[in-house]
Every structure is written in C-alpha cells, then in structure tokens.
Design a protein around this motif. Structure first.
Motif, PDB file in Angstrom:
ATOM      1  N   LYS A 184       0.846  -1.205   0.000  1.00 27.61           N
ATOM      2  CA  LYS A 184       0.000   0.000   0.000  1.00 27.61           C
ATOM      3  C   LYS A 184       0.870   1.239   0.000  1.00 27.61           C
ATOM      4  O   LYS A 184       1.895   1.298   0.663  1.00 27.61           O
ATOM      5  CB  LYS A 184      -0.864  -0.010   1.262  1.00 27.61           C
TER       6      LYS A 184
ATOM      7  N   SER B 201      -3.363   5.928  -1.360  1.00 29.77           N
ATOM      8  CA  SER B 201      -4.646   5.236  -1.387  1.00 29.77           C
ATOM      9  C   SER B 201      -4.583   3.963  -2.207  1.00 29.77           C
ATOM     10  O   SER B 201      -5.526   3.192  -2.241  1.00 29.77           O
ATOM     11  CB  SER B 201      -5.715   6.152  -1.966  1.00 29.77           C
TER      12      SER B 201
ATOM     13  N   GLY C 203      -7.945   1.863  -5.273  1.00 31.96           N
ATOM     14  CA  GLY C 203      -7.512   3.215  -4.971  1.00 31.96           C
ATOM     15  C   GLY C 203      -7.235   3.979  -6.244  1.00 31.96           C
ATOM     16  O   GLY C 203      -7.484   3.516  -7.347  1.00 31.96           O
ATOM     17  N   SER C 204      -6.669   5.134  -6.093  1.00 29.04           N
ATOM     18  CA  SER C 204      -6.446   5.994  -7.242  1.00 29.04           C
ATOM     19  C   SER C 204      -5.181   5.571  -7.963  1.00 29.04           C
ATOM     20  O   SER C 204      -4.119   6.168  -7.773  1.00 29.04           O
ATOM     21  CB  SER C 204      -6.348   7.449  -6.767  1.00 29.04           C
TER      22      SER C 204
END
Lengths: 121, 272
Positions: B170, B173, B211-212
């Motif tokens: 991660k 985002s 996410g983006s």
C-alpha cells in the motif's frame, strides 16, 4: 524454498528476530545483531560469544532491553552447562578447580543507532 | 498590503493559465534513456565501510548484504555486484511551485531498475532538468534494490515463477495485491505494475488493485512495497531456527581498520 529435486531456490534465507520470531527483511535498517561475549570467572573474555538478533519493530516498541535480558537469562543456563562440560573435559587433563558460576559481559556489535548494551549478569 | 497581495495573485494566475499548456507537453512516455553521454568508469573511491569491502571483493553477492540488513549508501556497490542491471523510466512528471514571479517547474522522474532475476529497485528524483532527474533517480533506484522472493503455484518443478503467497502493498490510497498464478498465466496486471514485475523476474501473477491508481507514483510504490514483503512473509520454509553468521563488518574488522589514505605528517611549527 526447495523444489522437487531438493535444490534451494531462494536467493537467501533471512534472519529471524530472536525475540519475536519475525523475519528480518533486507531493508529493516533498525534491526540489530548483538554478540554477547562469554567471560570466565576472572572476567577475561574466553573468545566464545552468543548472538542475538532483534528486529526493528521490537526496538521501536521499546521492548528490546527486556527482550535481550529475557533471552540471555535463558541462554545463560545453557552456556554454563556447556562451559562446565568443557571444563570437566579439561580437568581430565589438568588439575584446575572446577568453575561453577559464570558471569558474563557483553561485547556489543551494535550497528545503526547509538544504543549500547553494557550489562553484566 | 491587501491590494498588493491581490495583484500578485492575479499576476500568478495569469501566468498559470499560460503555463498549463507547457505542463501537458512535458509529460513524457516511458522508455526514454536519460542522457546519451555515459561517463566511462571513473575510479570509484569508496567512502563507506561496505563500499570498501565490496571494492576489495570480500563481499561477493548482494545477498550477503541483505542477510545483515546493511544500508547501501553508494550506488557503485550495487553496480559492482549486479552488473546486468537494466533501467527504465516510468514517467517524467512536471511539478510546479507557485512563486511571486510565476511558476517554478521541476521534473520528477520515476525509474525502475532490475535484472529480471529477483532484484528490483525504484527511484524517484525531482530536478530542474529532465536529464538530471533521470540520472539522479537511476542512482536512487540502484540504492533501493531489494530481493524478490519467488515461489510456485502448484508442483515445485523447475524454477520458481510466481509469488510464494498472496501479498499486498500500500502507498497512499493505492493497494496492490499479488496472487500466485499457474505457469503460463503471464503477468495479469496494468501497464505500470507489469513493468515492475517484469523487472523483478516474476513470470506469472494475478493482481488486483484499489484506490487511485491514476497516481503513478503511488501505484508503482505500492507494487514495490508488495514485492518487499515477499521476503517478510513467514512461510513454513523459514521455520527452522536461524544460524547467525558474523556480520561482514565483524568478520573483516582488521581489514577495515587499515587506513585508506597515506598518513599525513604535519610539519612541526617552530615555537616562537
């Protein structure tokens, strides 16, 4: 990791933290490997040492000190037994007194941050 | 004071509208090599202990460095130990800062290096010129090279081809999840993580992202974080108790104690 022929396919086998059994990754720069030197009853270094590794997580949590203490308490007994065994073997050849207690000091090989462990048990 | 501030704002906005076009043009496609000129090997004088050991040839592989989690501060170390490292520019992103006299544009370069056999690195550098940014990010990428653990999906025949287990990484985002895949599946991923995984030497993998992912910086860092975790996952193969070896600094401490340069003898000053 071994394949069916039994060849080792891993690039390397990472170390494990002695306190938490976590794997110490290649970029865990806060991890540390401490060598505790064994000392005879006169306080002279015998040349043998015990190694412990602590991962960055444990050190950041603030548990490194107590972890090292606990690990050494357990290891101390083993070291004493081994040293007595070696001593009794040496006794067969020479006639020196049997050493019972085994105080030890640390020759720290701490890399990274500036904490130095100067214990004596 | 308020009027002057307003003037400055309007002045800046005016420049901003004009500059936006330049920003779009600046976005480059990947695959561009930075700088045709390649300075031939200048003598590398190591500055760190690790550098000295690598130069002397005491450390034969990067795995020795990985085993002791030693920080690598000189990129020549990695170059010496992994001569067949390839690099690729993922993106040149112009970033701007607002100043009193308009925008100040700098270029951020994302570079991935890898040898296709278990080692990848990611470097991000921002600089006023594109070439400098690329050069700098290649160096940073080499410093950040990590080992990637590969495993099998099913039968352990031949060489490992996929990730050993499901891992997720991660950044911001963006979360990237790598799932082991059978042989022949190929890298099932978007263009960006596919590049990184190819450099890592992973042949088959299923991915899932959230996410983006439009933000390439975070997307590529999330994939990298995921690969970093492959050697952090405790599988039963690693259950055996560790046999500690001496760290290279301990082993070669006598060699390191020798001085690197000749001792400088100071002339005695005459006492007046």
């Amino acid at each position: 990791m071994q394949n069916e022929e039994g060849q080792n396919m891993d690039l390397y086998i990472p170390r494990k933290c002695s306190a938490t059994n976590r794997l110490i990754t290649s970029k865990d720069h806060a991890s540390v490997q401490i060598n505790i030197g064994h000392v005879d009853e006169n306080g002279l270094y015998t040349g043998h040492f015990t190694t412990f590794a602590l991962c960055g997580f444990v050190r950041a949590q603030g548990d490194a000190d107590s972890a090292l203490d606990r690990l050494w308490q357990k290891k101390k007994v083993e070291v004493r037994q081994q040293s007595n065994y070696m001593q009794t073997r040496a006794d067969d050849r020479s006639s020196s007194a049997v050493h019972t207690s085994l105080p030890c000091g640390i020759r720290g090989n701490v890399k990274g941050s500036c904490d130095r462990a100067w214990y004596s048990t | 004071m308020a009027e002057r501030g307003g003037e400055r704002g309007r002045f800046g906005r005016g420049f901003g509208r004009g500059d936006r076009g330049r920003g779009d043009r600046g976005r480059g496609r990947g695959g561009r090599r930075g700088g045709g000129r390649r300075e031939e090997e200048e003598k590398w004088v190591p500055v760190t202990k690790l550098g000295r050991l690598v130069k002397e040839g005491k450390i034969k592989s990067l795995e020795h460095i990985y085993l002791h989690s030693l920080p690598v501060k000189e990129h020549q170390i990695v170059e010496t130990l992994l001569p067949q490292l390839k690099d690729e520019v993922m993106k040149i992103m112009p970033v701007q800062k607002q100043t009193r006299a308009g925008q100040r544009t700098r270029f951020k370069a994302f570079v991935v290096v890898g040898d296709g056999n278990g080692h990848v690195g990611l470097g991000v550098k921002c600089s006023k010129e594109v070439a400098t940014a690329i050069r700098g990010s290649i160096i940073l990428a080499k410093l950040s090279v990590i080992p990637v653990r590969r495993g099998y999906w099913g039968n352990k025949i031949g060489k490992p081809h996929t990730v050993p287990c499901k891992v997720t990484g991660k950044c911001g985002s963006v979360t990237v999840r790598l799932v082991p895949a059978p042989r022949g599946a190929g890298i099932v991923a978007a263009r960006v993580p596919k590049k990184v995984l190819q450099f890592a030497g992973i042949e088959d993998v299923f991915t899932s992202s959230r996410g983006s992912t439009k933000t390439l910086g975070n997307f590529v860092k999330a994939t990298f974080d995921c690969l970093l975790k492959t050697y952090g996952f405790l599988t039963p193969d690693f259950w055996r108790e560790t046999r500690f070896t001496k760290s290279p600094f301990q082993e070669y401490t006598d060699l390191l104690a020798k001085p690197t340069t000749k001792a400088i003898i100071l002339e005695d000053l005459d006492k007046e």
